[in-house]
Design a protein around this motif. Structure first.
Motif, PDB file in Angstrom:
ATOM      1  N   GLU A  83      22.232 -20.665  25.029  1.00 13.56           N
ATOM      2  CA  GLU A  83      23.082 -21.829  24.764  1.00 13.56           C
ATOM      3  C   GLU A  83      21.914 -23.070  25.389  1.00 13.56           C
ATOM      4  OE1 GLU A  83      26.568 -22.189  23.560  1.00 13.56           O
ATOM      5  OE2 GLU A  83      27.496 -20.824  24.600  1.00 13.56           O
TER       6      GLU A  83
ATOM      7  N   LEU B  27      21.665 -26.667  27.199  1.00 11.65           N
ATOM      8  CA  LEU B  27      22.433 -27.466  27.798  1.00 11.65           C
ATOM      9  C   LEU B  27      21.342 -28.877  27.780  1.00 11.65           C
ATOM     10  CD1 LEU B  27      23.601 -25.698  30.893  1.00 11.65           C
ATOM     11  CD2 LEU B  27      24.739 -25.941  28.667  1.00 11.65           C
TER      12      LEU B  27
ATOM     13  N   LYS C 113      20.499 -36.590  29.841  1.00  8.65           N
ATOM     14  CA  LYS C 113      19.919 -37.419  28.684  1.00  8.65           C
ATOM     15  C   LYS C 113      19.260 -38.633  29.018  1.00  8.65           C
ATOM     16  CE  LYS C 113      23.524 -35.507  25.610  1.00  8.65           C
ATOM     17  NZ  LYS C 113      24.826 -35.526  25.093  1.00  8.65           N
TER      18      LYS C 113
ATOM     19  N   TYR D 219      30.912 -33.210  36.298  1.00  4.69           N
ATOM     20  CA  TYR D 219      29.855 -32.682  37.370  1.00  4.69           C
ATOM     21  C   TYR D 219      28.456 -32.835  36.854  1.00  4.69           C
ATOM     22  CZ  TYR D 219      34.197 -29.917  38.333  1.00  4.69           C
ATOM     23  OH  TYR D 219      35.569 -29.646  38.315  1.00  4.69           O
TER      24      TYR D 219
ATOM     25  N   PHE E 283      25.326 -31.334  36.531  1.00  6.73           N
ATOM     26  CA  PHE E 283      24.894 -30.343  36.286  1.00  6.73           C
ATOM     27  C   PHE E 283      23.030 -30.330  36.491  1.00  6.73           C
ATOM     28  CE2 PHE E 283      28.410 -27.410  34.186  1.00  6.73           C
ATOM     29  CZ  PHE E 283      28.869 -27.434  35.452  1.00  6.73           C
TER      30      PHE E 283
ATOM     31  N   VAL F 153      29.400 -19.763  41.946  1.00  6.47           N
ATOM     32  CA  VAL F 153      28.797 -20.550  40.802  1.00  6.47           C
ATOM     33  C   VAL F 153      27.675 -19.820  40.095  1.00  6.47           C
ATOM     34  CG1 VAL F 153      27.328 -22.620  40.786  1.00  6.47           C
ATOM     35  CG2 VAL F 153      29.306 -22.961  41.943  1.00  6.47           C
TER      36      VAL F 153
ATOM     37  N   ALA G 108      29.541 -18.021  37.527  1.00  4.91           N
ATOM     38  CA  ALA G 108      29.998 -18.741  36.608  1.00  4.91           C
ATOM     39  C   ALA G 108      28.956 -19.054  35.669  1.00  4.91           C
ATOM     40  CB  ALA G 108      30.511 -20.146  37.347  1.00  4.91           C
ATOM     41  N   PHE G 109      27.597 -19.409  35.871  1.00  6.29           N
ATOM     42  CA  PHE G 109      26.538 -19.413  35.150  1.00  6.29           C
ATOM     43  C   PHE G 109      25.932 -18.258  34.426  1.00  6.29           C
ATOM     44  CE2 PHE G 109      25.084 -23.761  34.944  1.00  6.29           C
ATOM     45  CZ  PHE G 109      25.890 -24.563  35.746  1.00  6.29           C
TER      46      PHE G 109
ATOM     47  N   ARG H 162      29.358 -34.631  26.938  1.00  5.34           N
ATOM     48  CA  ARG H 162      28.931 -33.357  27.063  1.00  5.34           C
ATOM     49  C   ARG H 162      29.228 -32.424  26.084  1.00  5.34           C
ATOM     50  NH1 ARG H 162      28.375 -32.797  32.726  1.00  5.34           N
ATOM     51  NH2 ARG H 162      28.426 -34.777  33.817  1.00  5.34           N
TER      52      ARG H 162
ATOM     53  N   ALA I 245      29.069 -26.105  25.573  1.00  2.78           N
ATOM     54  CA  ALA I 245      28.642 -25.307  26.546  1.00  2.78           C
ATOM     55  C   ALA I 245      28.770 -25.902  27.985  1.00  2.78           C
ATOM     56  CB  ALA I 245      27.196 -24.631  26.294  1.00  2.78           C
ATOM     57  N   GLU I 246      28.308 -26.841  27.992  1.00  3.24           N
ATOM     58  CA  GLU I 246      28.501 -27.596  29.330  1.00  3.24           C
ATOM     59  C   GLU I 246      30.114 -27.867  29.806  1.00  3.24           C
ATOM     60  OE1 GLU I 246      26.373 -31.312  29.079  1.00  3.24           O
ATOM     61  OE2 GLU I 246      26.410 -31.749  31.474  1.00  3.24           O
TER      62      GLU I 246
ATOM     63  N   LEU J 100      31.122 -24.602  31.220  1.00  2.00           N
ATOM     64  CA  LEU J 100      30.724 -24.380  32.431  1.00  2.00           C
ATOM     65  C   LEU J 100      31.217 -25.285  33.603  1.00  2.00           C
ATOM     66  CD1 LEU J 100      26.846 -23.830  31.672  1.00  2.00           C
ATOM     67  CD2 LEU J 100      28.349 -22.163  32.582  1.00  2.00           C
ATOM     68  N   MET J 101      31.486 -26.482  32.877  1.00  2.00           N
ATOM     69  CA  MET J 101      32.440 -27.424  34.168  1.00  2.00           C
ATOM     70  C   MET J 101      33.766 -26.595  34.506  1.00  2.00           C
ATOM     71  SD  MET J 101      31.372 -30.923  32.713  1.00  2.00           S
ATOM     72  CE  MET J 101      32.689 -31.990  33.541  1.00  2.00           C
TER      73      MET J 101
ATOM     74  N   ALA K 255      34.120 -23.324  34.517  1.00  2.00           N
ATOM     75  CA  ALA K 255      34.065 -22.089  35.179  1.00  2.00           C
ATOM     76  C   ALA K 255      33.520 -22.714  36.665  1.00  2.00           C
ATOM     77  CB  ALA K 255      32.683 -21.439  34.452  1.00  2.00           C
ATOM     78  N   VAL K 256      32.825 -23.620  36.782  1.00  2.00           N
ATOM     79  CA  VAL K 256      32.634 -24.089  38.202  1.00  2.00           C
ATOM     80  C   VAL K 256      33.768 -24.639  38.886  1.00  2.00           C
ATOM     81  CG1 VAL K 256      31.224 -25.744  39.573  1.00  2.00           C
ATOM     82  CG2 VAL K 256      30.227 -24.683  37.824  1.00  2.00           C
ATOM     83  N   LYS K 257      34.726 -25.142  38.322  1.00  2.00           N
ATOM     84  CA  LYS K 257      36.092 -25.726  38.830  1.00  2.00           C
ATOM     85  C   LYS K 257      36.815 -24.417  39.333  1.00  2.00           C
ATOM     86  CE  LYS K 257      39.859 -27.878  39.229  1.00  2.00           C
ATOM     87  NZ  LYS K 257      40.310 -28.793  40.479  1.00  2.00           N
TER      88      LYS K 257
ATOM     89  N   LEU L 214      39.580 -34.845  34.798  1.00  2.00           N
ATOM     90  CA  LEU L 214      38.530 -34.539  34.451  1.00  2.00           C
ATOM     91  C   LEU L 214      38.631 -33.722  32.733  1.00  2.00           C
ATOM     92  CD1 LEU L 214      35.661 -33.198  36.890  1.00  2.00           C
ATOM     93  CD2 LEU L 214      35.522 -35.281  35.460  1.00  2.00           C
ATOM     94  N   PHE L 215      39.430 -32.569  32.976  1.00  2.00           N
ATOM     95  CA  PHE L 215      39.670 -31.780  32.036  1.00  2.00           C
ATOM     96  C   PHE L 215      40.974 -30.831  32.253  1.00  2.00           C
ATOM     97  CE2 PHE L 215      36.021 -29.939  34.174  1.00  2.00           C
ATOM     98  CZ  PHE L 215      36.504 -29.112  35.002  1.00  2.00           C
TER      99      PHE L 215
END
Lengths: 462, 462
Positions: free
Chosen positions: A174, A176, A180, A189, A191, A444, A447-448, B433, B436-437, B440-441, B443-445, B459-460
């Protein structure tokens, strides 16, 4: 086995350039550490982000490990492929894409060499200020993956400061698009920041939006001879107080000897035990006078024994060569490298302890010291004596690194200032990071990259 | 139920200061958003890092959710406790600890108000340069948790740039010491960076090592009157090209009207549709001449209709009040706030589209525009008309935010430039975001806080 996977990859990515010659496997499978035997599955050389994504999707489907690969100038084994991994080389993705004069940003592909980025910035009348000796070979993607520092950190900071956006391909292919190019973006976060310095273990950096800045005012370079190690921080303080420093680099007489043997020109008639090369803004008379005042102050205090100031760009380059030529001059001795840092305020005490430790630990080895003293970063290079086997030599050095790691832990320092952890330092990560922090780093990572396929074995073992 | 848990907490942390009065629950349970009804379990006010750890260990054992709490000046609901959470207020941990003159760093507790940090830096002849109107009430811990920006980002960057180290207590009460004040530290993931801007969802920031810097040279403040919106970026370019800008802030006539009604003094005899307040280095005659040249250039081009330059610190403060007084002057209208950003280069096109959208969407509402235009950051405040219910008003505004989010997505902008996502913006996170991002946010959480007890729902939603 190997053949069928390569055919499968080629089928999944029909236009993908692949290399499988033994010479290529060796070339792309190692970095400047030369401590591991390269043994990659193959080398993929994608030309586009889409090809990188396709490669990563294929590796996810096939369960193949991947080593992202830039200029492979790393000194910690971060780009080594020694276990049948697919090397994903970004070298064909080496172009500048979009320049924006209002944002003062340049979008570049990850495989662009640092020096090419310098030149691309100059075409727009601006500079990309991160710089170090490997500029011709290293790539911006690799610089980002290790948060590269170098010789101008004291003035411009590390690579991290200059990255406004990143495109990253994940373990599953994917894309990311991180930050930007925004200046302000408080939307969860960051990243982009997490990926910077992650050594290819969280994703493949394929593109970066780098910030550019105005060229500095005219500068001068000064080489100083120091009578002892103890005065180093005083000289630094005297110069920092009066001048806008762009670099403040230290090296020993042993370092100079190797550079001179490699063809550089001796700066002084006499030999001195320690040297500093410093670059500072000298755009007007006041700044030039301040430089002379700093020099005279140090001479008056007995902190400096001699000095020379550049009178031309050519002379500045000559003085710089004395510092920048060290790594190359030492390469043939297969040096064992320590790359450590402490806070500047801890430098004097840390230097004293480290000097004592090294003196005791390596009575018979040639040890060459140099570093970015203004950033708290010291490089210690131990040269392999002729007649000692590689394995024996590394094992002796590792023993000393264990002791050095203990000193570092007491000083709240880092076992890797700018080279990264890679394979070389992972046994010492716990001298810099606590157990709870390392456990979170692994969480982490999972997670990735739940399958642990991205640059496996680098940083830590899962 | 509630009572027994409070007794249990008090028993686990005997010296811990707790507040449970209804007035305290209301006071500490909300931030400046005022959109949610505060309903915390209790307020814990630890005095030491060890007490924070003990509180977090107790919450882990009991499965209690925690809302870390600073000055609660946030505008996105990031510090709201509306669901029986334990509020962990850092307000008693508000002191400066160690100053180091060589490193130029100051260690501060997270509850220290920003203004107190400014004053502490000045005691050492240095500045902490991040600044904004809430300075007297907000805390450095909260600033870090949202990567606060403010009025000097154009010159000094966001809070992120000024944090050399963080101490963070995890969801289970472990203490992380992140980066420890080092300049160079390439030893794995930089969790300091990950924690900055994480809005209390990954850990409780308890201490920070902040960088300080030299005070800027003397500066001047100029207020400019602009005839139209379209010329804003030209005026910015004209000033940026000639001057070292420290701030470049824009606001509309409607904003000025509210500030004047709140007691400020009118800067011009005539009314103009748009205004800019800018601060720039003016330490010598050349810089002052450059400022006049920029002004005259803009007047000559018809981009500026009038201007005034500060002749004293008092006058500079008066001009600044016109911009800084806006948020306070609007507060009684319960404004609905958008805080968006795009790249500077996208500003002109984005402003045109947004202006059209807002004009169409809110024909009957009072809309006040202002922002840090030099950083690409625009604030849009919609004032609640008398007679419209809160719910009705917010629902109408949310509809427009959905449209604005679509515009932002097209411009690669951010739905939150500096306020954070919190509760207010989480429905729009996907405009900034990618999927996919965001995955991952989450998953990191989960890696940091598997039970989702740290600032849940911010945040979410997990």
């Amino acid at each position: 086995m190997t053949d069928s996977r390569i055919a499968s990859l080629q089928q999944a990515c029909p236009g993908l350039k692949l290399k499988t010659d033994p010479a290529d496997l060796e070339h792309y499978g190692r970095d400047w550490t030369r401590r591991w035997t390269p043994a990659p599955l193959a080398i993929a050389l994608p030309a586009t982000v889409e090809e990188v994504q396709a490669v990563m999707r294929w590796t996810a489907a096939e369960g193949v490990a991947v080593v992202p690969s830039g200029g492979r100038t790393g000194l910690s084994g971060g780009a080594v492929a020694a276990n049948g991994e697919l090397v994903l080389s970004l070298e064909r993705m080496n172009k500048a894409l979009d320049y924006d004069a209002v944002d003062r940003t340049l979008v570049v592909q990850a495989g662009m060499p640092l020096e090419a980025l310098h030149n691309a910035a100059l075409e727009h009348g601006l500079i990309y200020p991160v710089d170090f000796a490997a500029r011709g070979s290293c790539s911006i993607g690799g610089n980002i993956a290790t948060n590269a520092g170098g010789i101008r950190v004291i003035r411009y900071g590390n690579t991290r400061e200059w990255i406004a956006g990143l495109k990253v391909v994940t373990a599953t292919g994917e894309l990311l698009e991180l930050n930007k190019g925004l200046i302000k973006n408080s939307s969860g976060y960051d990243f982009r920041q997490l990926l910077i310095g992650s050594e290819g273990t969280l994703g493949v950096i394929v593109e970066a939006t780098v910030k550019l800045t105005d060229p500095p005012p005219a500068s001068n370079v000064m080489l100083l001879a120091l009578p002892s190690f103890d005065v180093l921080m005083q000289v630094f303080a005297a110069f920092r107080a009066r001048l806008q420093l762009q670099a403040f680099e230290f090296f020993t007489d042993r370092a100079l000897e190797h550079v001179l043997a490699h063809g550089a020109q001796a700066p002084f008639d006499e030999v001195h035990p320690y040297y500093v090369v410093t670059e500072f803004a000298a755009g007007d008379e006041a700044q030039e006078a301040a430089a002379m005042a700093a020099f005279e102050d140090c001479m008056g205090n007995g902190w400096v024994s001699d000095g020379v100031i550049s009178a031309s760009d050519a002379q500045a380059a000559q003085l710089w060569r004395l510092r920048e030529g060290i790594t190359e001059a030492l390469a043939r001795y297969k040096p064992y490298k320590n790359d450590v840092s402490v806070r500047i305020s801890s430098m004097p005490a840390f230097l004293a302890e480290t000097q004592a430790l090294i003196g005791e630990a390596y009575p018979h080895f040639d040890v060459v010291w140099f570093g970015h003293i203004g950033d708290g970063n010291l490089h210690i290079n131990v040269l392999k004596p002729d007649g000692t086997s590689d394995a024996d030599f590394v094992s002796q050095c590792e023993h000393v690194t264990k002791l050095l790691a203990q000193v570092l832990a007491r000083f709240n320092g880092s076992i890797s200032a700018e080279h990264g952890i890679g394979l070389v330092k992972k046994g010492y990560l716990d001298s810099t990071r606590g157990p709870a922090e390392i456990a979170l780093m692994k969480a982490v990572k999972r997670a990735f990259d739940p399958e642990g396929r991205l640059n496996p074995g680098k940083l830590f073992d899962l």
